[in-house]
Design a protein around this motif. Structure first.
Motif, PDB file in Angstrom:
ATOM      1  N   TYR A   1     -17.349  30.540  35.110  1.00 49.00           N
ATOM      2  CA  TYR A   1     -17.945  31.179  33.941  1.00 49.00           C
ATOM      3  C   TYR A   1     -17.505  30.498  32.655  1.00 49.00           C
ATOM      4  N   PHE A   2     -18.409  30.459  31.680  1.00 53.02           N
ATOM      5  CA  PHE A   2     -18.103  29.900  30.372  1.00 53.02           C
ATOM      6  C   PHE A   2     -17.129  30.793  29.623  1.00 53.02           C
ATOM      7  N   LEU A   3     -16.245  30.176  28.837  1.00 49.82           N
ATOM      8  CA  LEU A   3     -15.476  30.917  27.851  1.00 49.82           C
ATOM      9  C   LEU A   3     -16.407  31.294  26.696  1.00 49.82           C
ATOM     10  N   PRO A   4     -16.031  32.294  25.884  1.00 51.38           N
ATOM     11  CA  PRO A   4     -16.900  32.706  24.771  1.00 51.38           C
ATOM     12  C   PRO A   4     -16.776  31.763  23.562  1.00 51.38           C
ATOM     13  N   THR A   5     -17.242  30.534  23.743  1.00 52.72           N
ATOM     14  CA  THR A   5     -17.253  29.575  22.636  1.00 52.72           C
ATOM     15  C   THR A   5     -18.085  30.148  21.494  1.00 52.72           C
ATOM     16  N   ASN A   6     -17.499  30.210  20.306  1.00 53.05           N
ATOM     17  CA  ASN A   6     -18.146  30.895  19.195  1.00 53.05           C
ATOM     18  C   ASN A   6     -18.109  30.035  17.939  1.00 53.05           C
ATOM     19  N   PHE A   7     -19.227  29.980  17.234  1.00 53.43           N
ATOM     20  CA  PHE A   7     -19.325  29.259  15.964  1.00 53.43           C
ATOM     21  C   PHE A   7     -19.366  30.272  14.831  1.00 53.43           C
ATOM     22  N   LYS A   8     -18.374  30.181  13.941  1.00 53.65           N
ATOM     23  CA  LYS A   8     -18.287  31.093  12.805  1.00 53.65           C
ATOM     24  C   LYS A   8     -18.382  30.268  11.529  1.00 53.65           C
ATOM     25  N   LEU A   9     -19.314  30.620  10.668  1.00 48.78           N
ATOM     26  CA  LEU A   9     -19.540  29.916   9.402  1.00 48.78           C
ATOM     27  C   LEU A   9     -19.636  30.951   8.295  1.00 48.78           C
ATOM     28  N   GLY A  10     -18.932  30.730   7.184  1.00 53.52           N
ATOM     29  CA  GLY A  10     -18.956  31.741   6.141  1.00 53.52           C
ATOM     30  C   GLY A  10     -18.533  31.228   4.793  1.00 53.52           C
ATOM     31  N   GLY A  11     -18.667  32.103   3.802  1.00 49.68           N
ATOM     32  CA  GLY A  11     -18.274  31.789   2.442  1.00 49.68           C
ATOM     33  C   GLY A  11     -17.643  32.997   1.786  1.00 49.68           C
ATOM     34  N   ALA A  12     -16.922  32.750   0.706  1.00 46.09           N
ATOM     35  CA  ALA A  12     -16.273  33.838  -0.033  1.00 46.09           C
ATOM     36  C   ALA A  12     -16.180  33.465  -1.504  1.00 46.09           C
ATOM     37  N   SER A  13     -16.290  34.474  -2.342  1.00 49.07           N
ATOM     38  CA  SER A  13     -16.120  34.312  -3.791  1.00 49.07           C
ATOM     39  C   SER A  13     -15.071  35.308  -4.257  1.00 49.07           C
ATOM     40  N   THR A  14     -14.035  34.794  -4.898  1.00 49.80           N
ATOM     41  CA  THR A  14     -12.977  35.642  -5.443  1.00 49.80           C
ATOM     42  C   THR A  14     -13.004  35.565  -6.958  1.00 49.80           C
ATOM     43  N   PHE A  15     -13.198  36.699  -7.600  1.00 47.06           N
ATOM     44  CA  PHE A  15     -13.290  36.755  -9.054  1.00 47.06           C
ATOM     45  C   PHE A  15     -11.974  37.281  -9.634  1.00 47.06           C
ATOM     46  N   ILE A  16     -11.456  36.553 -10.617  1.00 50.32           N
ATOM     47  CA  ILE A  16     -10.251  36.983 -11.317  1.00 50.32           C
ATOM     48  C   ILE A  16     -10.700  37.918 -12.439  1.00 50.32           C
ATOM     49  N   VAL A  17     -10.715  39.201 -12.182  1.00 51.19           N
ATOM     50  CA  VAL A  17     -11.258  40.173 -13.122  1.00 51.19           C
ATOM     51  C   VAL A  17     -10.415  40.231 -14.395  1.00 51.19           C
ATOM     52  N   ASP A  18      -9.120  40.346 -14.240  1.00 56.41           N
ATOM     53  CA  ASP A  18      -8.185  40.316 -15.366  1.00 56.41           C
ATOM     54  C   ASP A  18      -6.825  39.929 -14.808  1.00 56.41           C
ATOM     55  N   GLU A  19      -5.785  40.068 -15.602  1.00 56.24           N
ATOM     56  CA  GLU A  19      -4.467  39.635 -15.163  1.00 56.24           C
ATOM     57  C   GLU A  19      -3.915  40.481 -14.020  1.00 56.24           C
ATOM     58  N   PHE A  20      -4.509  41.639 -13.746  1.00 57.69           N
ATOM     59  CA  PHE A  20      -4.033  42.507 -12.675  1.00 57.69           C
ATOM     60  C   PHE A  20      -4.978  42.574 -11.478  1.00 57.69           C
ATOM     61  N   SER A  21      -6.275  42.307 -11.676  1.00 55.81           N
ATOM     62  CA  SER A  21      -7.266  42.619 -10.647  1.00 55.81           C
ATOM     63  C   SER A  21      -8.014  41.384 -10.157  1.00 55.81           C
ATOM     64  N   THR A  22      -8.229  41.326  -8.836  1.00 55.34           N
ATOM     65  CA  THR A  22      -9.105  40.326  -8.228  1.00 55.34           C
ATOM     66  C   THR A  22     -10.067  41.030  -7.281  1.00 55.34           C
ATOM     67  N   PHE A  23     -11.255  40.464  -7.151  1.00 55.51           N
ATOM     68  CA  PHE A  23     -12.288  41.049  -6.295  1.00 55.51           C
ATOM     69  C   PHE A  23     -12.914  39.938  -5.461  1.00 55.51           C
TER      70      PHE A  23
END
Length: 396
Positions: free
Chosen positions: A239-261
């Motif tokens: 049996y095959f192993l569960p070979t998986n392709f994962k592709l993605g992106g992310a955006s991190t915004f520096i809201v202010d000196e205390f907060s990130t999103f």
């Protein structure tokens, strides 16, 4: 009869069916695989390798191939280890799994990393999946004794940073699956399954300015479980192993000196053959022969679905997640995971919290789904991470 006993009895029947049936290599409880998806026409061994053990990613709908790294990065994108600032650290994660079906299944995950120098990082991890105590029976309901089936994967990882924006990573994995070792059936003695696999991953991140705020944009990719086939009996089906392709992106915004999103999205596709449609004589009438080599299975997985391109699109799962940090000490997370009803039907919302204090982080995630239709409903994941030493200044 005790409902817990009934559920284990059902599980034992399907576990044995898993070992010997030539048409289905998936461990199932009823119609549920051990990774929480429903059985479908994409067949693999050891589906537990598709479970996200990390509570942080688990609370973001299982997204995370491109979000900022931590000690658990080996489980989703090993190349992220190269961007860690601390010289070394380790983590432990735990989740009761499929508890609405069987009470004593659980997943444990241990991981650690060590920075060799400004560019190179090594890591190791252990993923252990216990299926509890099982009363084994054969198809005639004859008692075969008590078993404690389990599976695990042991990884060693290397990641290297190239400049300030790009890194590559790779993991070498040994996989062990003991479902009913030592039992005898008409086809011979059951043995433990063994396999060797590798992951190949990459991450690109850059600083930019968006919507009037400083931001970090990143893109990541990981091809996991590229490895040998697995068999549970001498001369049996591979049996095959569960070979998986994962592709993605992310955006991190520096809201202010205390907060990130952070906003993240991942796309997932299994790189294994889709089972064709057979006629009553066993001849393929739609799709392609699944009995091929691992490389042929990987490359052919983009064009072998019996339903053509529209079915290939249904094989792509989507994970989305958001994360808010306040003062890099407290995090709130949420996400959504989607699989086509034809290809696993694993659809659920997630939420979670994170707390960072001094050298350790605590992460918690909770899966929200309809308890009547989803075996993953009310799933909890816990994580404890430790990072030690002063921050390293990474040079070009």
């Amino acid at each position: 009869m005790n409902p817990k006993y009934i559920s284990k009895l059902v599980f034992s029947v399907f576990s044995l069916a898993f070992v010997f049936a030539k048409t289905n290599a998936q461990v199932t409880i009823g119609n549920t695989q051990t990774n929480g998806s429903e059985s479908n026409n994409i067949v693999t061994a050891v589906p537990f390798l598709l479970i996200t053990p990390d509570a942080r990613s688990g609370s973001m709908g299982d997204a995370g191939v491109a979000v900022s790294g931590d000690v658990n990065s080996s489980s989703i994108n090993a190349s992220k280890l190269a961007f860690l600032e601390k010289p070394y650290g380790f983590s432990v994660s735990y989740s009761p799994w499929l508890k609405s079906l069987v009470p004593d299944i659980n997943l444990a995950y241990l991981s650690g990393f060590y920075r060799l120098n400004d560019r190179n990082v090594i890591g190791a991890s252990l993923r252990y999946f216990s299926l509890g105590s099982i009363q084994l029976t054969d198809i005639n309901q004859q008692d075969l004794g008590i078993s404690n089936p389990n599976e695990f994967a042991l990884d060693v990882t290397f990641a290297r940073k190239f400049g300030e924006e790009f890194s590559l990573g790779s993991s070498l994995r040994y996989v062990y699956s003991n479902l009913a070792s030592g039992q005898f059936v008409s086809s011979g003695q059951v043995k433990s399954g063994n396999a060797v696999a590798v992951d190949v991953s990459g991450l690109y991140k850059t600083n930019t300015h968006m919507f009037g705020k400083d931001a970090i944009l990143s893109a990541g990719a990981n091809i996991s479980n590229i490895g040998t086939k697995m068999s549970y009996s001498d001369g049996g089906v591979n049996y095959f192993l569960p070979t998986n392709f994962k592709l993605g992106g992310a955006s991190t915004f520096i809201v202010d000196e205390f907060s990130t999103f952070t906003l993240a999205v991942d796309f997932n596709k299994l790189l294994v053959p889709t089972q064709p449609v057979y006629n009553s004589s066993g001849q393929i009438i739609s799709g392609k022969d699944p009995n091929r080599s691992v490389p042929a299975g990987i490359f052919g997985s983009f064009s072998d679905a019996p339903g053509g391109f529209s079915e290939e699109l249904k094989e792509v799962g989507i994970s989305t997640g958001v994360e808010y940090w306040y003062n890099q000490q407290f995090a709130i997370r949420a996400g959504y995971n989607y699989q086509s009803p034809m290809k696993g039907d694993s659809r659920y919302f997630t939420m979670g919290l994170g707390l960072k204090y001094n050298v350790f982080n605590i992460d918690f995630s909770y899966l929200l789904a309809n308890a009547q239709t989803s075996p993953l409903a009310n799933t909890l994941r816990f994580g404890l991470l430790f990072n030690f030493g002063d921050k390293k200044i990474v040079k070009n």
